[in-house]
Scaffold this active site. Structure first.
Site, PDB file in Angstrom:
ATOM      1  N   LYS A  26       0.782  -1.217  -0.162  1.00  0.00           N
ATOM      2  CA  LYS A  26      -0.129  -0.044  -0.022  1.00  0.00           C
ATOM      3  C   LYS A  26       0.868   1.224  -0.034  1.00  0.00           C
ATOM      4  O   LYS A  26       1.982   1.309   0.583  1.00  0.00           O
ATOM      5  CB  LYS A  26      -1.004  -0.049   1.260  1.00  0.00           C
ATOM      6  CG  LYS A  26      -1.897   1.149   1.551  1.00  0.00           C
ATOM      7  CD  LYS A  26      -2.729   0.980   2.460  1.00  0.00           C
ATOM      8  CE  LYS A  26      -3.781   1.975   2.658  1.00  0.00           C
ATOM      9  NZ  LYS A  26      -4.890   1.849   4.006  1.00  0.00           N
ATOM     10  N   SER A  85      -9.838   1.770   2.747  1.00  0.00           N
ATOM     11  CA  SER A  85      -8.778   2.589   2.023  1.00  0.00           C
ATOM     12  C   SER A  85      -7.790   1.981   1.304  1.00  0.00           C
ATOM     13  O   SER A  85      -7.371   2.240   0.344  1.00  0.00           O
ATOM     14  CB  SER A  85      -8.223   3.607   2.913  1.00  0.00           C
ATOM     15  OG  SER A  85      -7.320   3.195   3.781  1.00  0.00           O
ATOM     16  N   SER A 139      -9.876  -0.447   7.226  1.00  0.00           N
ATOM     17  CA  SER A 139      -9.444  -0.284   5.628  1.00  0.00           C
ATOM     18  C   SER A 139      -8.723  -1.680   5.225  1.00  0.00           C
ATOM     19  O   SER A 139      -8.340  -1.941   4.113  1.00  0.00           O
ATOM     20  CB  SER A 139      -8.393   0.707   5.765  1.00  0.00           C
ATOM     21  OG  SER A 139      -9.076   1.816   5.479  1.00  0.00           O
TER      22      SER A 139
HETATM   23  N1  GLN Z   1     -13.157   4.215   6.525  1.00  0.00           N
HETATM   24  C1  GLN Z   1     -12.569   4.725   7.634  1.00  0.00           C
HETATM   25  C2  GLN Z   1     -12.271   6.035   7.562  1.00  0.00           C
HETATM   26  O1  GLN Z   1     -12.284   6.758   6.499  1.00  0.00           O
HETATM   27  C3  GLN Z   1     -11.546   3.682   8.024  1.00  0.00           C
HETATM   28  C4  GLN Z   1     -10.254   3.718   7.130  1.00  0.00           C
HETATM   29  C5  GLN Z   1      -9.085   3.113   7.383  1.00  0.00           C
HETATM   30  O2  GLN Z   1      -9.369   2.042   8.102  1.00  0.00           O
HETATM   31  N2  GLN Z   1      -7.884   3.595   7.031  1.00  0.00           N
HETATM   32  O3  GLN Z   1     -11.702   6.538   8.506  1.00  0.00           O
END
Ligand code: GLN
Length: 484
Positions: free
Chosen positions: A76, A151, A175
């Site tokens: 990532k 994400s 995410s």
């Molecule tokens: N969807 C969540 C957020 O926008 C989690 C994102 C994540 O785990 N990085 O904060």
């Protein structure tokens, strides 16, 4: 060869069925031909990948190979990779060449893995659809009119489309698990502190945790063996010995106690998702597990608590992007204030700005007690709910996400609906617990993930349950049409 798991690739490499260089070249070709459609990768690294593959081949020749030597992976783009662009999905870091490797990257390099490239992600890991990326949305290989989740959507889509046998991800509020669920693959979020955060660009430091995104639970165990462990460069890293996460994979599930939270199956859950999860639980019962209903009374409060805490922490973490030391700098600033204001206004996207503004607000003098302090109290209550539930049961099972992959642009102007899609994942981060998402079936021809939540440092148990489930089912072996 791209159909194989890490485990299978590893034995093929040891048997000299093909070399790591051949394997890596074949993946690079696959990435080249599918990336323009799926947009999984922000950068591909063909030259360094081939060089790493050649040195892995030497190790294999010399009989010095470990289980990950010569296996390709994708990182990532939140993990710093020395000498290569690390953008975090943001225009702010579009010009940033990381001057060092994240600990996760170092460890996987030392294990002999080969980095194919860096995957697309929501900007600074803020999002659940991968649409907030400066580099454009990632497409879900199961239906390219839909999102892969976020994400870590680039990592999940790459593994689902078999552009990489494994990828790294990070999970602040879901995410790793949510995109794994939406893309029909396996995603493990370890206990907070199990995997080093050093060199992993911070979103919300008390919640962020790196982990593997794989085809199988067995592969996740092999990856965690290399990724986990104390790191003196991360002050929140756990000083807990690393187990061999593969050793309990074949333990029987006889007598396993599963808790199903009443609040997760409260009638609001989509019936097609619920039936997939109930069938998954039945399967585990057949393998010897006992099921009982449990209570997580404060689950509903996890979204507001999470979005206050995550935004507060991000407003502080992202203060470092000021146009002075690294990242985007505006042209011809008039003075220092103008430099800060315009660099940040130009460098950050809409969702990131929304979070910074929310976070700054909830931390401000007049509102701190009303929002931030309250959210911290809720966080404690949510954690205590899990702790008391886990005194009675070994694991808690529910859906990973309340829906299957949604259409591109469906929620782009509706942040609240997007935030609500995190209902089953964020509480796990607030509590710091480990959880895994495994493919458990389909609803409307789209993959559905089942989430298994365990006690602190119970990764071995989670991987054991997930592996036994995958021995008894073939959901994890399904491939999207066009990528099989
Ligand atoms: N969807 C969540 C957020 O926008 C989690 C994102 C994540 O785990 N990085 O904060």
């Amino acid at each position: 060869m791209y159909k194989k798991t890490i485990k299978q690739l590893s034995s093929a490499l040891q048997n000299k069925d093909f070399s790591s260089e051949e394997l890596v070249s074949s993946y690079l070709q696959r990435c080249d031909s599918h990336n323009s459609n799926l947009n999984c990768f922000i950068s591909l690294m063909p030259e360094t990948a081939i060089a790493q593959a050649r040195s892995a081949d030497k190790k294999i020749q010399n009989g010095e190979a470990g289980p990950l030597t010569g296996i390709p992976l994708a990182h990532k783009d939140i993990f710093c990779t020395n000498g290569t662009k690390t953008s975090c999905g943001s225009s702010m870091l579009d010009n940033f060449i990381a001057p060092y490797d994240a600990t996760v990257v170092t460890r996987l390099n030392e294990a002999g893995m080969v980095t194919l490239g860096k995957t697309n992600m929501d900007e600074f890991a803020m999002g659940s659809t991968n649409e907030t990326s400066f580099y454009g949305a990632v497409k879900n290989p199961w239906d390219t009119a839909r999102v892969p989740g976020g994400s870590s959507g680039g990592s999940a889509a790459a593994v689902a489309a078999k552009l990489a046998p494994v990828a790294t991800g990070t999970d602040t509020g879901g995410s790793i698990r949510q995109p794994a669920s939406l893309c029909g693959i396996t995603g493990l979020k370890p206990t907070y502190g199990r995997v080093s955060r050093y060199g992993m660009i911070a979103y919300a430091s008390s919640l962020d945790q790196g982990g593997p995104i794989t085809q199988t639970a067995e592969d996740a165990a092999i990856m965690l063996n290399a990724m986990a462990g104390f790191d003196e460069r991360d002050s929140t890293s756990a000083e807990q010995a690393v187990e061999d996460y593969t050793k309990d994979l074949n333990e029987s599930l006889d007598g396993l106690k599963i808790g199903l939270p009443k609040q997760y199956f409260d009638g609001q859950l989509d019936a097609s998702i619920e039936s997939v999860i109930q069938a998954g639980v039945k399967q585990l019962e057949k393998l010897g597990a006992n099921v009982k209903e449990i209570e997580l009374p404060n689950s509903e409060l996890s979204i507001p608590a999470y979005y206050v805490i995550a935004s507060a922490e991000c407003s502080s973490n992202l203060a470092r992007f000021d146009g002075v030391r690294f990242g985007h700098r505006c042209d011809d600033p008039e003075d220092l204030t103008d430099l800060y204001l315009r660099s940040r206004a130009e460098g950050f996207g809409k969702e990131v700005k929304r979070r910074i503004i929310t976070g700054t607000y909830v931390l401000s003098a007049g509102y701190y007690d009303a929002y931030y302090l309250k959210a911290q109290k809720l966080r404690r209550m949510i954690r205590d709910d899990f702790r008391s539930a886990l005194e009675d049961v070994d694991v808690i099972i529910g859906p990973t996400a309340p829906q299957t992959a949604f259409k591109l642009n469906e929620f782009i102007d509706d942040p609240i609906s997007m935030y609500l899609s995190d209902i089953y994942t964020v509480s796990v981060n607030l509590a710091g617990l480990p959880a895994i998402s495994v493919p458990a079936g389909f609803a409307n021809e789209l993959p559905v993930g089942m989430q298994i939540i365990g006690n602190y440092f119970a990764e071995s148990r989670l991987l054991n349950i997930a592996h036994q489930f995958q021995q008894a089912t073939d959901w994890h072996q399904q491939s999207p049409v066009g990528f099989d």
